[in-house]
Design a protein around this motif. Structure first.
Motif, short mmCIF file in Angstrom:
data_model
loop_
_atom_site.label_atom_id
_atom_site.label_comp_id
_atom_site.label_asym_id
_atom_site.label_seq_id
_atom_site.Cartn_x
_atom_site.Cartn_y
_atom_site.Cartn_z
N GLU A 1 0.82 -1.07 0.04
CA GLU A 1 0.01 0.01 -0.03
C GLU A 1 0.90 1.07 -0.11
N GLY A 2 0.77 2.08 -0.99
CA GLY A 2 1.30 3.49 -1.06
C GLY A 2 2.45 3.41 -1.74
N LYS A 3 2.86 2.13 -2.34
CA LYS A 3 4.14 2.14 -3.08
C LYS A 3 3.80 1.51 -4.58
N GLY A 4 2.66 1.72 -5.01
CA GLY A 4 2.10 1.43 -6.53
C GLY A 4 3.12 1.97 -7.57
N ASP A 5 3.91 2.96 -7.48
CA ASP A 5 4.77 3.28 -8.56
C ASP A 5 5.84 2.13 -8.64
N GLU A 6 6.31 1.53 -7.55
CA GLU A 6 7.39 0.58 -7.64
C GLU A 6 6.74 -0.67 -8.39
N LEU A 7 5.43 -1.02 -8.03
CA LEU A 7 4.90 -2.03 -8.72
C LEU A 7 4.87 -1.71 -10.27
N VAL A 8 4.46 -0.61 -10.67
CA VAL A 8 4.28 -0.25 -11.89
C VAL A 8 5.54 -0.22 -12.49
N GLY A 9 6.52 0.22 -11.96
CA GLY A 9 8.15 0.24 -12.37
C GLY A 9 8.55 -1.20 -12.85
N ARG A 10 8.35 -1.90 -12.00
CA ARG A 10 8.65 -3.51 -12.16
C ARG A 10 7.85 -3.99 -13.19
N LEU A 11 6.74 -3.90 -13.42
CA LEU A 11 5.91 -4.22 -14.40
C LEU A 11 6.27 -3.77 -15.94
N GLN A 12 6.70 -2.54 -15.90
CA GLN A 12 7.09 -1.59 -16.97
C GLN A 12 8.35 -2.45 -17.51
N ASP A 13 9.42 -2.89 -16.85
CA ASP A 13 10.54 -3.55 -17.14
C ASP A 13 10.38 -4.70 -17.49
N LYS A 14 9.50 -5.63 -16.89
CA LYS A 14 9.26 -6.79 -17.16
C LYS A 14 8.47 -7.15 -18.52
N LEU A 15 7.31 -6.05 -18.89
CA LEU A 15 6.64 -6.26 -19.95
C LEU A 15 6.91 -5.45 -20.99
N GLY A 16 7.52 -4.40 -20.94
CA GLY A 16 8.02 -3.42 -21.92
C GLY A 16 6.98 -2.82 -22.27
N LYS A 17 6.17 -2.13 -21.50
CA LYS A 17 5.16 -1.33 -22.01
C LYS A 17 5.37 -0.05 -21.01
N GLY A 18 4.50 0.98 -21.19
CA GLY A 18 4.67 2.19 -20.61
C GLY A 18 3.87 2.46 -19.43
N LYS A 19 4.28 3.46 -18.66
CA LYS A 19 3.58 3.54 -17.51
C LYS A 19 1.95 3.87 -17.67
N ALA A 20 1.44 4.73 -18.46
CA ALA A 20 0.11 4.90 -18.32
C ALA A 20 -0.63 3.46 -18.79
N GLU A 21 0.16 2.53 -19.63
CA GLU A 21 -0.75 1.48 -20.26
C GLU A 21 -0.71 0.57 -19.04
N ILE A 22 0.40 0.46 -18.38
CA ILE A 22 0.36 -0.44 -17.04
C ILE A 22 -0.58 0.10 -16.04
N THR A 23 -0.66 1.41 -15.98
CA THR A 23 -1.67 1.74 -14.80
C THR A 23 -2.89 1.72 -15.28
N LYS A 24 -3.13 1.62 -16.50
CA LYS A 24 -4.70 1.43 -16.98
C LYS A 24 -4.90 -0.04 -16.92
N MET A 25 -4.14 -0.84 -17.17
CA MET A 25 -4.34 -2.24 -16.98
C MET A 25 -4.43 -2.80 -15.53
N LEU A 26 -3.78 -2.41 -14.57
CA LEU A 26 -3.82 -2.56 -13.12
C LEU A 26 -5.38 -1.85 -12.64
N ASN A 27 -5.49 -0.72 -13.04
CA ASN A 27 -7.05 -0.42 -12.84
C ASN A 27 -8.07 -1.00 -13.20
N ASP A 28 -8.01 -1.42 -14.42
CA ASP A 28 -8.87 -2.29 -15.02
C ASP A 28 -9.12 -3.56 -14.50
N LEU A 29 -8.31 -4.16 -13.69
CA LEU A 29 -8.34 -5.42 -13.35
C LEU A 29 -9.44 -5.36 -12.17
#
Length: 145
Positions: free
Chosen positions: A117-145
């Motif tokens: 909780e409160g460290k969502g940016d770290e999660l987004v950063g890890r997923l960006q690195d692993k999936l090769g997607k942009g921050k907005a795309e990762i954030t939208k994907m997580l919000n849609d779950l």
């Protein structure tokens, strides 16, 4: 007024300023309650005390500003002013969302999907690195779950 008179007035003003500064220095030396070294030590103590308080205040102000910024960013996104996915809004059960992500992206590990909780940016950063997607795309994907 002639040039010579203006030059003379400037000289008088400069002389008066130097005389005032000299008188202040002499008065300060004569009326000082402590030696110069003791006064400097007192000033150091006061300066370090207030610098610590200033640091705490700056840190608190920074935290307050960050919280306000995130609040306003969310409001702008809700109003449609900014693009969806510009801020992370984790809702629901994270374990379920994590399971869906693992099904969709087999290369993700439990470590990649660690969310605090409160460290969502770290999660987004890890997923960006692993999936090769942009921050907005990762954030939208997580919000849609």
């Amino acid at each position: 007024m002639s040039y010579h008179e203006e030059e003379n007035n400037a000289g008088k003003i400069l002389l008066a300023a130097l005389a005032g500064a000299g008188a202040g220095i002499i008065a300060g030396m004569l009326l000082a309650p402590d030696k110069g070294s003791a006064t400097r030590e007192n000033w150091k103590g006061v300066a370090s005390k207030y610098s610590g308080q200033l640091g705490e205040q700056a840190s608190k102000l920074g935290s307050d500003l960050e919280a306000k910024f995130k609040e306003y960013a969310g409001k702008l996104e809700d109003l449609g002013v900014t693009l969806p996915g510009s801020s992370l809004k984790m809702k629901g059960n994270w374990d379920e969302a994590k399971g869906k992500l693992k099904q969709q992206y087999a290369q993700l590990t439990d470590e990649d999907l660690t969310y605090t909780e409160g460290k969502g940016d770290e999660l987004v950063g890890r997923l960006q690195d692993k999936l090769g997607k942009g921050k907005a795309e990762i954030t939208k994907m997580l919000n849609d779950l």
